[in-house]
Design an enzyme around this catalytic site. Structure first.
Site, PDB file in Angstrom:
ATOM      1  N   GLU A  79     -85.185  44.289  68.018  1.00 32.56           N
ATOM      2  CA  GLU A  79     -85.806  43.979  66.722  1.00 32.56           C
ATOM      3  C   GLU A  79     -86.606  45.133  66.121  1.00 32.56           C
ATOM      4  O   GLU A  79     -86.646  45.296  64.915  1.00 32.56           O
ATOM      5  CB  GLU A  79     -86.712  42.746  66.861  1.00 32.56           C
ATOM      6  CG  GLU A  79     -85.922  41.457  67.001  1.00 32.56           C
ATOM      7  CD  GLU A  79     -86.807  40.268  67.282  1.00 32.56           C
ATOM      8  OE1 GLU A  79     -87.222  39.621  66.324  1.00 32.56           O
ATOM      9  OE2 GLU A  79     -87.072  40.001  68.459  1.00 32.56           O
ATOM     10  N   ASP A 127     -85.733  38.955  70.664  1.00 33.49           N
ATOM     11  CA  ASP A 127     -86.663  38.157  71.464  1.00 33.49           C
ATOM     12  C   ASP A 127     -86.057  36.803  71.835  1.00 33.49           C
ATOM     13  O   ASP A 127     -85.263  36.227  71.072  1.00 33.49           O
ATOM     14  CB  ASP A 127     -87.967  37.930  70.698  1.00 33.49           C
ATOM     15  CG  ASP A 127     -88.725  39.236  70.474  1.00 33.49           C
ATOM     16  OD1 ASP A 127     -88.527  40.179  71.267  1.00 33.49           O
ATOM     17  OD2 ASP A 127     -89.492  39.308  69.504  1.00 33.49           O
ATOM     18  N   ASP A 132     -86.856  33.678  71.640  1.00 33.45           N
ATOM     19  CA  ASP A 132     -87.454  32.497  71.039  1.00 33.45           C
ATOM     20  C   ASP A 132     -86.556  32.101  69.867  1.00 33.45           C
ATOM     21  O   ASP A 132     -85.510  32.705  69.648  1.00 33.45           O
ATOM     22  CB  ASP A 132     -88.895  32.748  70.593  1.00 33.45           C
ATOM     23  CG  ASP A 132     -89.024  33.939  69.639  1.00 33.45           C
ATOM     24  OD1 ASP A 132     -87.987  34.370  69.078  1.00 33.45           O
ATOM     25  OD2 ASP A 132     -90.145  34.443  69.462  1.00 33.45           O
ATOM     26  N   GLU A 149     -86.837  32.387  66.618  1.00 33.72           N
ATOM     27  CA  GLU A 149     -86.629  33.434  65.617  1.00 33.72           C
ATOM     28  C   GLU A 149     -85.704  34.518  66.155  1.00 33.72           C
ATOM     29  O   GLU A 149     -84.810  34.994  65.456  1.00 33.72           O
ATOM     30  CB  GLU A 149     -87.975  34.044  65.203  1.00 33.72           C
ATOM     31  CG  GLU A 149     -88.865  33.137  64.376  1.00 33.72           C
ATOM     32  CD  GLU A 149     -88.238  32.763  63.037  1.00 33.72           C
ATOM     33  OE1 GLU A 149     -87.603  33.628  62.410  1.00 33.72           O
ATOM     34  OE2 GLU A 149     -88.380  31.599  62.635  1.00 33.72           O
ATOM     35  N   TYR A 184     -93.952  39.214  77.094  1.00 32.13           N
ATOM     36  CA  TYR A 184     -93.802  38.739  75.722  1.00 32.13           C
ATOM     37  C   TYR A 184     -95.033  37.955  75.280  1.00 32.13           C
ATOM     38  O   TYR A 184     -95.531  37.088  76.005  1.00 32.13           O
ATOM     39  CB  TYR A 184     -92.559  37.875  75.614  1.00 32.13           C
ATOM     40  CG  TYR A 184     -92.146  37.565  74.202  1.00 32.13           C
ATOM     41  CD1 TYR A 184     -91.955  38.583  73.280  1.00 32.13           C
ATOM     42  CD2 TYR A 184     -91.952  36.257  73.785  1.00 32.13           C
ATOM     43  CE1 TYR A 184     -91.574  38.304  71.976  1.00 32.13           C
ATOM     44  CE2 TYR A 184     -91.560  35.979  72.485  1.00 32.13           C
ATOM     45  CZ  TYR A 184     -91.383  37.004  71.592  1.00 32.13           C
ATOM     46  OH  TYR A 184     -91.006  36.724  70.308  1.00 32.13           O
ATOM     47  N   ARG A 210     -95.543  36.005  72.506  1.00 36.41           N
ATOM     48  CA  ARG A 210     -95.423  34.730  71.785  1.00 36.41           C
ATOM     49  C   ARG A 210     -94.914  33.688  72.772  1.00 36.41           C
ATOM     50  O   ARG A 210     -93.724  33.540  72.985  1.00 36.41           O
ATOM     51  CB  ARG A 210     -94.471  34.861  70.591  1.00 36.41           C
ATOM     52  CG  ARG A 210     -95.046  35.710  69.475  1.00 36.41           C
ATOM     53  CD  ARG A 210     -94.173  35.692  68.231  1.00 36.41           C
ATOM     54  NE  ARG A 210     -94.759  36.506  67.179  1.00 36.41           N
ATOM     55  CZ  ARG A 210     -94.540  37.820  67.031  1.00 36.41           C
ATOM     56  NH1 ARG A 210     -93.733  38.444  67.882  1.00 36.41           N
ATOM     57  NH2 ARG A 210     -95.102  38.497  66.055  1.00 36.41           N
ATOM     58  N   HIS A 238     -91.292  30.672  78.118  1.00 40.34           N
ATOM     59  CA  HIS A 238     -91.607  32.037  78.523  1.00 40.34           C
ATOM     60  C   HIS A 238     -92.667  31.976  79.615  1.00 40.34           C
ATOM     61  O   HIS A 238     -93.298  30.956  79.851  1.00 40.34           O
ATOM     62  CB  HIS A 238     -92.173  32.834  77.341  1.00 40.34           C
ATOM     63  CG  HIS A 238     -91.195  33.048  76.240  1.00 40.34           C
ATOM     64  ND1 HIS A 238     -89.956  33.590  76.442  1.00 40.34           N
ATOM     65  CD2 HIS A 238     -91.288  32.798  74.908  1.00 40.34           C
ATOM     66  CE1 HIS A 238     -89.325  33.668  75.285  1.00 40.34           C
ATOM     67  NE2 HIS A 238     -90.105  33.192  74.343  1.00 40.34           N
TER      68      HIS A 238
END
Length: 946
Positions: A18, A104, A106, A108, A336, A338, A383
Site C-alpha cells: 500500500e 494489509d 483487514d 480495507e 500491524y 489497526r 490480528h
C-alpha cells in the site's frame, strides 16, 4: 525454499503493497527477482462528484455513484491522482511472471487487493500475501504461504462503503438547505458529534451544588519514619451516624439525589460550628480494616487503547498517534497497528518473557505465560495485539529511533513487556477515628491507605488516567501503624468548602473510549472520524477538551428531530452487527441495503418512513423517503436555541448570534457571538453583555461635499466606514451607483473613529503625483496592506499612515530602488516545536500573511481560532500538519513535452514497438546486465567516496 533461491531461476514476481515506505522495507527482505511497488492506498473508489462519473451514467446514479435501482451496483472510477501509478503497475505486471497482493490484512486492505485485480486484470498467477509485522522472517513466511482473496471481507467493505455513501450523499444536502452550505453528515461522524453536543447540553443544564466537610490531621504522639508516619489525614465521614454528603451524592440539578434523604449536607456555618465544637475533643481509633491488594497487568495495546494512552501520556491526538504508528510498522518496528485484538503470539510471549527475566529478574516472571484472549465486539479480523516486532524485542535504546517515534515505540514496548510480568501485591488499609464534640455529637473521620509490597509489572509500566486528579495504580499512601483503641491527638481540624463540577468534556481519548464502549463504528476508524468533525467545524479544541460549536448544535438538532434513528446510538451499533453478519456470510448485502434505503416493502409511505426515522419499527427504515419530504423542517426553528429572558441564540449562515425580539420591530436587538465561545459559557448575563455593546450603524455625520450620511459598521471582515446613498439611487444595472467604502486602519476602532477619519479613508486611493514621464503614482490600501502603484508597478509601504503623508519625492525614491524579486527575507520563527513524526523535519510557528501558521518546510497549516502561539504544543502542531496533509491533493506529475513534428512522433512509436519486441526477447540478459551495472556503479561510488 527461500524466496531468493526460488527467484534465482529467472522468474520475476511483482509484489504490490500500500505505501512506498513499506515497499522500500519489504524490498530489502526479498532480494533480487522481486519487484515491490506501492498502490499508494486505494487506486479505485466511488466518484467524488458527478464530473468523475462516466458519461453513460445519468440521474441518481450520476449523483450518488451507486445504482440504487439495480441492486446497488457501485460505480468505481480510478482516482485521478492514481492514474499514473496504475499505468506504472500495469507496465510492471506486463513483465512479471507472478503477482503478489500484499496489502494489509483487514477489510480495507482486502478491498484494495480486489480493486487491483479488477483494474490490472492479471494473466499470471495471483497470490494474496499477508503478514502482521514487517520483518525478514515474517515477509519470507508470507511469500511461502499465500492464501486466496477473501471475497466475504471485500463484500463487507463494499457494503459499508455504499452505506456510508448513501447516508452522506442523501443527508448532507438536507443540512445544506436547512442549516448551512458545505456541511456533511456521516454514519459515525454524526453520532460522534451528537455525543460531544449531549455532553455540552449536560454542562449547560448543570447546576453546581455547594457542600462543606472537615479534614483532620491526627498525631500518634510518637516519632515517625517513612514506614510508620507519625500523622495521618482523615476526612469527616459521619455525624451521629449520619453520613456527610460528598460530591457523588448530588445530581446535575444541584440537589441531593433521590434516596439520599439520610445524608447530611453541611453548609459553611454548620461546618465551622462543628469544627469549633471539636477543638477540645479527644479522639481514638475506632477500627482498622486491612485487606490484601492485588493488581494484574494491563492487556497489550489494541488500536483504541494505544490512542487513549498516547493521548494521556504523550499528548498525541488520535490521528497523530496512528501516523506515528504507521511509520513504526512500515519500518519494521511494531506489528500491524489497526487491530482489535489483545492476543499475543507464542513468539511474542516468549520474547516478552525473555526480556522480563533479562531486565527485571526471574522473580518478576509468572510461572505460566499470561493469555489475553478478550476481543471487542464488532472487532475486525483477528490480528495480533500491537507489540514490538520480531522474535526478540529491541529495547527502545537499540532501535535508534528519535522524537515521537521513539516515545511511541517505548510506550508499546513497556506495555508489552509488562503484560507478561507478575501481579503487583500489597495491602489496603482503612482507619476510622472517633470523637465526641463539646455539644455531645459523635463524629467519625475516615482515612485510607495503600502499601505495595511487590511492584510486579508496575516496575515496567503504569497506565495513565483520563481524570488528571485520579491517583495512578502505583501511588502509595502509607498510614501510621495503629490499632483499635489507640488514642490520637487532633493537630488541626480544617473546614473545607466544595462545589460540584459539571461532567468533563470529552477528550480525544475519552471519546474513543465512549465510542468503543457503545459499539459504534470500527475502532480502526476513530482517528479519522475525530479528524473529520474537527475539520468540519463541528468541534474545536480548548487544550485537550473537545468543545462543540454552535453550528454542531443546529446540525444535531435537525438530525435528532427529523432523522432520529440515524443518530440513535443503539441503531448505529445494530448496523455494525448487521455489517458483521454480512462479513461472516450470515446475511446478504443487497437485501439489507434495500431495507435501509427503501424501507421494508417496495414502497414506504411518508408516515411510515418518518416513524422509522424517529425510533419506531424496524431499525432499517427507508432513508430515501425521509430525505424526500423536507416540508416539515423549519430551518429557523432548527437553528434557534433559547438562552433565557427572551434572548435566543441563532445559528446563521455567517455564524452564531443572539437576538431579542423580532427583526424590524421596536426593541429588537442583535449581536454576534464569538465563534470560539464554548456553548456552556453562553449565559443570560453574557448574552446581555453582548446585546448591550454598541452594534449596528455608528452615525458619524454628513459629508459636506455630497450631503450623504457617513456611518461606521462592524462587518464580517472587520470594521469599516461607508456612505448611505439617497433613496432611489439605482443599485443594479448600467447606472448602478456603489457607496464609497473603506476599512478602518488597524490603529482605529469603531468607538473612536470620527467623521474626518472616515472622509480621509474614503478619499483613498490618494494621488501622490506623477513621475518624469507623466505616469500617475497613487497610494492605496489593499488586502495585504498599504502600497504605492504606478501603472502595473506596485511597491509596499511600511505603515498605513504613509498613505496620507508620503510625498512625491519619497515615492520617487522608493521607485528608484531596484524592485525586490521573489520573496522578502524570511522572518524569524515565532516558536520552535520540535521534529515532526511524519516528515521528520523541524517544525516552527511563523507569522504569515493570513496569521500565524505551523510549517515543517513542506506543509503549512494555519493555526485555528482556539490555538495561540504562546500555548500551542508540539503535538498540536504535528496534528495540524497531519490534517493539512490529509486534505491536500496529491502532487501532479510533470507533463511530457509535445513531439516536435508528427513524422518524428510516428518514427518514435515505431521505434518503441521494435524496442519492446526486442526487449521481451532479451529480458533475461537485461536483468543480468542491470545487476552487473548496479554492482559496478556501487563499486565506483565506494571508490569515489574513499
Amino acid at each position: 525454499m527461500s524466496p531468493t533461491s526460488e527467484t534465482a531461476q529467472g522468474r520475476r514476481r511483482l509484489v504490490i503493497v500500500e505505501s512506498p515506505a513499506k515497499a522500500k522495507t519489504i524490498k530489502g527482505y526479498l532480494g533480487p527477482g522481486y519487484v515491490v511497488e506501492a498502490s499508494v492506498g486505494h487506486i479505485r473508489d466511488l466518484p467524488n462528484g458527478a464530473a468523475e462519473v462516466p458519461e453513460k451514467y445519468t440521474g441518481e446514479v450520476r449523483r450518488l455513484g451507486v445504482d440504487v435501482e439495480h441492486d446497488f451496483q457501485p460505480v468505481y472510477v480510478v482516482n485521478a491522482d492514481k492514474k499514473a501509478q496504475v499505468r506504472k503497475l500495469k507496465e510492471q505486471l506486463a513483465d512479471s511472471d507472478e503477482l503478489y497482493l500484499a496489502t494489509d490484512e483487514d477489510r480495507e486492505g482486502e478491498a484494495i487487493a480486489w480493486h487491483l485485480l479488477e483494474v490490472l486484470k492479471p494473466k499470471v498467477p495471483v497470490h494474496r500475501m499477508v503478514f502482521h509485522e514487517i520483518t525478514k522472517d515474517a515477509i519470507r513466511e508470507a511469500v511461502a504461504n499465500p492464501r486466496e482473496l477473501n471475497k466475504r471481507m471485500v463484500d463487507a467493505q463494499e457494503t459499508r462503503r455504499i452505506l456510508d455513501r448513501l447516508y452522506g450523499y442523501e443527508v448532507s444536502p438536507v443540512l445544506w438547505k436547512k442549516v448551512m452550505p458545505r456541511l456533511s453528515a456521516g454514519r459515525v461522524q454524526s453520532v460522534a458529534t451528537r455525543l460531544v453536543v449531549e455532553r455540552e447540553r449536560e454542562r449547560r443544564a448543570f447546576r453546581s451544588a455547594e457542600y462543606w466537610d472537615l479534614t483532620g490531621t491526627f498525631s500518634t504522639g510518637r516519632p515517625g519514619d517513612p514506614s510508620d508516619p507519625s500523622t495521618l489525614t482523615a476526612r469527616l465521614n459521619t455525624v451521629d451516624g449520619q453520613r456527610v454528603a460528598q460530591g457523588r451524592d448530588f445530581g446535575p440539578d444541584g440537589q441531593l439525589k433521590s434516596g439520599q434523604a439520610q445524608v447530611m449536607q453541611l453548609d459553611e456555618a454548620q461546618a465551622r460550628a462543628l469544627a469549633a465544637a471539636l477543638e477540645t475533643s479527644t479522639f481514638s481509633v475506632r477500627s482498622v480494616e486491612s485487606k490484601p491488594y492485588r493488581r494484574s497487568p494491563y492487556a497489550p495495546f489494541r488500536t483504541t487503547t494505544l490512542q487513549q494512552e498516547a493521548s494521556r501520556k504523550l499528548g498525541f491526538g488520535a490521528k497523530a498517534t496512528m501516523q506515528v504508528a504507521q511509520k513504526l510498522y512500515e519500518n519494521g518496528f511494531i506489528t500491524y497497528m489497526r487491530t482489535d485484538s489483545t492476543t499475543l503470539s507464542d513468539t511474542a510471549v516468549s520474547a516478552a518473557r525473555a526480556q522480563v527475566t533479562q531486565l527485571y529478574g526471574a522473580s518478576y516472571l509468572p510461572e505460566k505465560p499470561r493469555v489475553y484472549a478478550g476481543k471487542v465486539k464488532n472487532a475486525q479480523e483477528a490480528h495480533e495485539a500491537i507489540r514490538p516486532s520480531g522474535d526478540r524485542f529491541r529495547t527502545p535504546a537499540e532501535t535508534g529511533l528519535k522524537g515521537e517515534q521513539f516515545k511511541l515505540y517505548e510506550l508499546i514496548w513497556k506495555r508489552t513487556v509488562a503484560s507478561q510480568m507478575k501481579d503487583a501485591v500489597g495491602n489496603s488499609v482503612t482507619v476510622k477515628i472517633g470523637g465526641t464534640a463539646s455539644d455531645g455529637r459523635s463524629v467519625e473521620f475516615s482515612a485510607s491507605g495503600k502499601t505495595i509490597t511487590f511492584h510486579g509489572f508496575m516496575k515496567a509500566y503504569v497506565e495513565g488516567a483520563d481524570d488528571p486528579n485520579a491517583e495512578l495504580d502505583d501511588r502509595e499512601r502509607r498510614l501510621p501503624q495503629v490499632s483499635e483503641g489507640d488514642p490520637l491527638a487532633a493537630e488541626e481540624i480544617s473546614v473545607d468548602g466544595h462545589a460540584t463540577k459539571p461532567p468533563a468534556r470529552y477528550t480525544e481519548a475519552s471519546l474513543v473510549k465512549e465510542l468503543e464502549e457503545r459499539e459504534i463504528g470500527r475502532p480502526s476508524t476513530y482517528a479519522s472520524i475525530i479528524g473529520t468533525i474537527l475539520d468540519r467545524g463541528y468541534v474545536f479544541k480548548k487544550g485537550t477538551a473537545l468543545v462543540p460549536s454552535f453550528l454542531s448544535f443546529a446540525v444535531v438538532n435537525l438530525l435528532e428531530t427529523h432523522f432520529g434513528r440515524l443518530v440513535d446510538y443503539d441503531f448505529t451499533a445494530k448496523m455494525e452487527d448487521d455489517l458483521d453478519c454480512i462479513a461472516r456470510g450470515e446475511a446478504q448485502s443487497v437485501p439489507w441495503l434495500k431495507r435501509f434505503y427503501f424501507g421494508e416493502g417496495a414502497a414506504v409511505s411518508k408516515r411510515d418512513a418518518a416513524s422509522a426515522g424517529n425510533g419506531d419499527g424496524d431499525h432499517l427504515g427507508g432513508l430515501k423517503a425521509l430525505v424526500t419530504d423536507l416540508g416539515a423542517i423549519d430551518a429557523r426553528e432548527i437553528s434557534s436555541f433559547p438562552v433565557g429572558d427572551g434572548i435566543v441564540l441563532r445559528v446563521g449562515r455567517y455564524g452564531p448570534y443572539v437576538e431579542r425580539g423580532e427583526k424590524d420591530t421596536e426593541g429588537h436587538q442583535r449581536a454576534d457571538v464569538p465563534e470560539d465561545l464554548a456553548p456552556d459559557e453562553l449565559t443570560v448575563e453574557y448574552a446581555e453583555e453582548l446585546l448591550a455593546k454598541p452594534s449596528g450603524d455608528f452615525a458619524l455625520g454628513t459629508d459636506p461635499a455630497s450631503g450623504n450620511e457617513i456611518v461606521a459598521k462592524d462587518g464580517r471582515y472587520g470594521p469599516y466606514v461607508t456612505e448611505i446613498l439617497p433613496e432611489g439611487t439605482p443599485k443594479t444595472g448600467k447606472n448602478a451607483v456603489k457607496p464609497r467604502t473603506a476599512s478602518l486602519f488597524k490603529s482605529m476602532s469603531l468607538d473612536t473613529v470620527t467623521l474626518a477619519d472616515a472622509l480621509k479613508l474614503m478619499s483613498l486611493p490618494r494621488v501622490v503625483g506623477t513621475d518624469a514621464e507623466g505616469v500617475e503614482i497613487t497610494a492605496q490600501n489593499g488586502r495585504y496592506g498599504p502600497y504605492l502603484k504606478k501603472g502595473t508597478d506596485s511597491r509596499s509601504l511600511e505603515n498605513e499612515d504613509q498613505l496620507f503623508t508620503i510625498t512625491l519625492d519619497e515615492a520617487l525614491a522608493i521607485y528608484a530602488q531596484p524592485k525586490q524579486r521573489g520573496r522578502a527575507a524570511a522572518k524569524p520563527p515565532l516558536k520552535e516545536l520540535g521534529t515532526d513524526p511524519v516528515s521528520e523535519r523541524p517544525v516552527v510557528v511563523k507569522d504569515g500573511r493570513f496569521g500565524p501558521y505551523v510549517t515543517d518546510g513542506e506543509t503549512n497549516a494555519t493555526l485555528r481560532t482556539d490555538d495561540s502561539v504562546d500555548d500551542i504544543t508540539p503535538e498540536r502542531g504535528y496534528e495540524l500538519l497531519a490534517e493539512k496533509r490529509a486534505k491536500s491533493p496529491a502532487k501532479k506529475t510533470a507533463k511530457k513535452a509535445p513531439a516536435k513534428k508528427a513524422s518524428t512522433a510516428k518514427k518514435t512509436v515505431a521505434k518503441k514497438t521494435v524496442a519492446k519486441t526486442a526487449a521481451k526477447k532479451t529480458a533475461a540478459k537485461t536483468t543480468a546486465r542491470k545487476t552487473t551495472a548496479k554492482k559496478t556503479a556501487a563499486s565506483a561510488k565506494a571508490a569515489a567516496d574513499e
